[in-house]
Design a protein around this motif. Structure first.
Motif, mmCIF file in Angstrom:
data_model
loop_
_atom_site.group_PDB
_atom_site.id
_atom_site.type_symbol
_atom_site.label_atom_id
_atom_site.label_comp_id
_atom_site.label_asym_id
_atom_site.label_seq_id
_atom_site.Cartn_x
_atom_site.Cartn_y
_atom_site.Cartn_z
ATOM 1 N N SER A 14 -7.081 8.611 -14.036
ATOM 2 C CA SER A 14 -5.685 8.864 -13.288
ATOM 3 C C SER A 14 -5.657 9.072 -12.381
ATOM 4 O O SER A 14 -5.439 8.303 -11.249
ATOM 5 N N LEU A 41 -8.208 1.650 -15.347
ATOM 6 C CA LEU A 41 -6.836 2.905 -14.898
ATOM 7 C C LEU A 41 -5.999 2.524 -16.470
ATOM 8 O O LEU A 41 -6.316 3.182 -17.656
ATOM 9 N N ARG A 42 -6.531 0.569 -16.516
ATOM 10 C CA ARG A 42 -5.889 0.575 -18.459
ATOM 11 C C ARG A 42 -7.318 1.071 -19.105
ATOM 12 O O ARG A 42 -6.657 0.959 -20.258
ATOM 13 N N GLN A 87 1.201 -0.699 -0.546
ATOM 14 C CA GLN A 87 -0.107 -0.261 -0.227
ATOM 15 C C GLN A 87 0.859 0.862 0.053
ATOM 16 O O GLN A 87 0.659 1.699 1.334
ATOM 17 N N MET A 133 2.673 4.558 -0.650
ATOM 18 C CA MET A 133 1.712 6.250 -0.913
ATOM 19 C C MET A 133 2.793 6.932 -1.216
ATOM 20 O O MET A 133 3.629 7.024 -1.573
ATOM 21 N N LEU A 182 -6.471 4.492 -4.829
ATOM 22 C CA LEU A 182 -5.497 3.497 -4.316
ATOM 23 C C LEU A 182 -4.800 4.227 -2.883
ATOM 24 O O LEU A 182 -4.432 2.966 -1.831
ATOM 25 N N ALA A 183 -3.989 5.499 -2.788
ATOM 26 C CA ALA A 183 -3.471 5.858 -0.849
ATOM 27 C C ALA A 183 -4.271 5.571 -0.337
ATOM 28 O O ALA A 183 -4.157 4.796 0.604
ATOM 29 N N VAL A 189 -7.798 7.051 -9.494
ATOM 30 C CA VAL A 189 -7.046 5.804 -9.600
ATOM 31 C C VAL A 189 -6.159 5.922 -8.359
ATOM 32 O O VAL A 189 -6.037 5.368 -6.977
ATOM 33 N N LEU A 190 -5.116 7.026 -8.662
ATOM 34 C CA LEU A 190 -4.369 7.382 -7.638
ATOM 35 C C LEU A 190 -4.310 7.601 -6.540
ATOM 36 O O LEU A 190 -4.153 6.405 -4.732
ATOM 37 N N MET A 229 -7.499 -1.513 -11.053
ATOM 38 C CA MET A 229 -6.165 -1.441 -12.274
ATOM 39 C C MET A 229 -6.893 -1.067 -13.546
ATOM 40 O O MET A 229 -6.553 -0.360 -14.713
ATOM 41 N N ARG A 283 -6.543 6.049 -26.222
ATOM 42 C CA ARG A 283 -5.814 6.250 -27.906
ATOM 43 C C ARG A 283 -6.675 5.983 -28.454
ATOM 44 O O ARG A 283 -6.567 6.419 -29.685
ATOM 45 N N LEU A 296 -9.036 -3.881 -6.238
ATOM 46 C CA LEU A 296 -7.865 -4.251 -6.409
ATOM 47 C C LEU A 296 -8.120 -4.211 -8.752
ATOM 48 O O LEU A 296 -7.617 -3.226 -9.213
ATOM 49 N N TYR A 351 -6.771 8.252 -32.436
ATOM 50 C CA TYR A 351 -7.610 7.655 -33.303
ATOM 51 C C TYR A 351 -8.516 8.410 -34.307
ATOM 52 O O TYR A 351 -8.267 8.507 -35.217
ATOM 53 N N GLN A 388 -6.718 0.950 0.097
ATOM 54 C CA GLN A 388 -5.723 0.164 -0.318
ATOM 55 C C GLN A 388 -6.431 -0.941 -1.139
ATOM 56 O O GLN A 388 -6.653 -2.195 0.279
ATOM 57 N N PRO A 389 -7.094 -1.064 -1.811
ATOM 58 C CA PRO A 389 -8.208 -2.016 -2.312
ATOM 59 C C PRO A 389 -7.744 -3.542 -2.420
ATOM 60 O O PRO A 389 -5.805 -3.329 -2.835
ATOM 61 N N MET A 390 -8.024 -4.819 -2.368
ATOM 62 C CA MET A 390 -7.361 -6.018 -2.041
ATOM 63 C C MET A 390 -7.893 -6.802 -2.986
ATOM 64 O O MET A 390 -9.347 -6.745 -3.969
#
Lengths: 242, 242
Positions: free
Chosen positions: B68, B92-93, A79, A81, B75-76, B71-72, B89, B100, B85, B104, B79-81
């Motif tokens: 983005s 984000l992707r 985790q 930071m 996460l901070a 997401v930061l 992620m 993108r 999590l 185009y 603190q997902p699991m």
């Protein structure tokens, strides 16, 4: 938590981040080698060696999968930071950009096989100049990442404009060959796409530079970009070739 | 921690994830609209409207920056699991892939301005067929993401082979026009790159499908891929056009 315990956690975190950066450095080395190998098979017109370059892309893909996996583990276990979190997110994004660069190197090798079906056309010999510029940018941005130097990253970012200029002139040259002789059209089309692949490698290098900037400063590098790839607005007429 | 407190945390986490998914849905809607708008300006040969499509890409870029950032933060703070999590992620992707796709679409509009400098060539009229196939794939993969349906995502993933086939035939057709008349070379080159842009949109849709699969199952979707884009190995000779 006693200090020995917290030092242990710190050391493990640093070790895990070090491992992540090591995997990315390895990915980068393979990508640089793949670009050089692609240029080599193009020059030598060696389709069998080109198939090996294509196959070698797997090593980069596997390392990227490994980085993604390590990032998920690290996020879940540690985790992190602030700067630590930015380090981990940058690793994820940089690995993804190198993976794409590897795809472009493999694609260069793949198109070289098609090029070998017809006589060589002169614009092919300008591809290595482009590839060297892109490859030097990649080498330098990987160095900037290794030493966490955002100014070095910014310098690489600035160089993409020169790669775009090289691309634009190769684009124009290829179109000219197409207009001179219809037999050049198929090979010159492959050269156009190969040049575009290299120009895209430059774009991914600049993405990496932006990630390094963000990682170190916590700010985004969003200066309005000078854009010298003018080919998407380009008009070349047949009589320009005379 | 009492149960009211933990329920509060859960509710906030769900709210934050919901907000993230909402931003991604919005990005997706704009991307679908941008593809349609690009096809519209191409058909109408309207360069001023094309400039507006290019400018509208900013909205997608801004939403991606916002995802983005969220997401930061998430996460901070949380603190997902495990699945949580993977959700974050994947967000984000997927946001990065839609960004993108937006690029185009903007590039399609940009090249249409160059196309408007010369007489229209017939292969242009086949671009909307490709774009519709790509756009339907995007709409469906966004639906699969919204309802977390990995099988629906897999079905979309399978359809990329059809888009690749459409691309291959448009590629061949464009080369044929180049060979017939040197005046077609510049516009047909733009059509080639535009077709390639749409084919790449399909690749990003399949990335999104792969992320949905991983998000739901925790496994990667790595069945060896049928690949129907054969253009990088293609040889079209001038006498094929007769």
């Amino acid at each position: 938590m006693n200090s020995t315990h917290s030092e242990h956690i710190l050391r493990s975190y640093d070790q895990e981040l070090g491992r992540l950066k090591g995997e990315i450095a390895r990915m980068g080395e393979i990508a640089v080698a793949q670009i050089a190998a692609a240029m080599d098979v193009i020059e030598r017109r060696d389709s069998r060696a080109a198939e090996r370059v294509i196959a070698n892309d797997d090593a980069i893909d596997q390392l990227e999968a490994s980085v993604s996996n390590d990032v998920l583990m690290l996020l879940a276990k540690r985790q992190p930071m602030a700067r630590d979190l930015r380090e981990v997110m940058a690793a994820l994004r940089i690995a993804s950009d190198i993976e794409r660069i590897g795809d472009y190197a493999a694609n260069l090798a793949k198109r070289s096989i098609a090029l070998n079906l017809t006589a060589a056309i002169p614009p092919v010999h300008n591809l290595p100049t482009l590839a060297e510029a892109a490859s030097e940018m990649l080498t330098d941005v990987l160095k900037a990442y290794r030493v966490s130097d955002e100014k070095m990253a910014r310098t690489v970012w600035d160089r993409d404009v020169d790669l775009d200029s090289l691309y634009t002139s190769l684009f124009r040259e290829s179109l000219t060959y197409m207009m001179e002789d219809a037999r050049n059209i198929t090979p010159a089309t492959h050269v156009l796409f190969m040049a575009k692949n290299i120009e895209r490698i430059g774009d991914h290098v600049t993405n990496i530079a932006e990630n390094i900037w963000f990682l170190v400063t916590g700010q985004s590098l969003d200066t309005p970009r000078r854009k010298a790839d003018l080919t998407s607005r380009m008009e070349v007429r047949p009589n320009d070739t005379q």
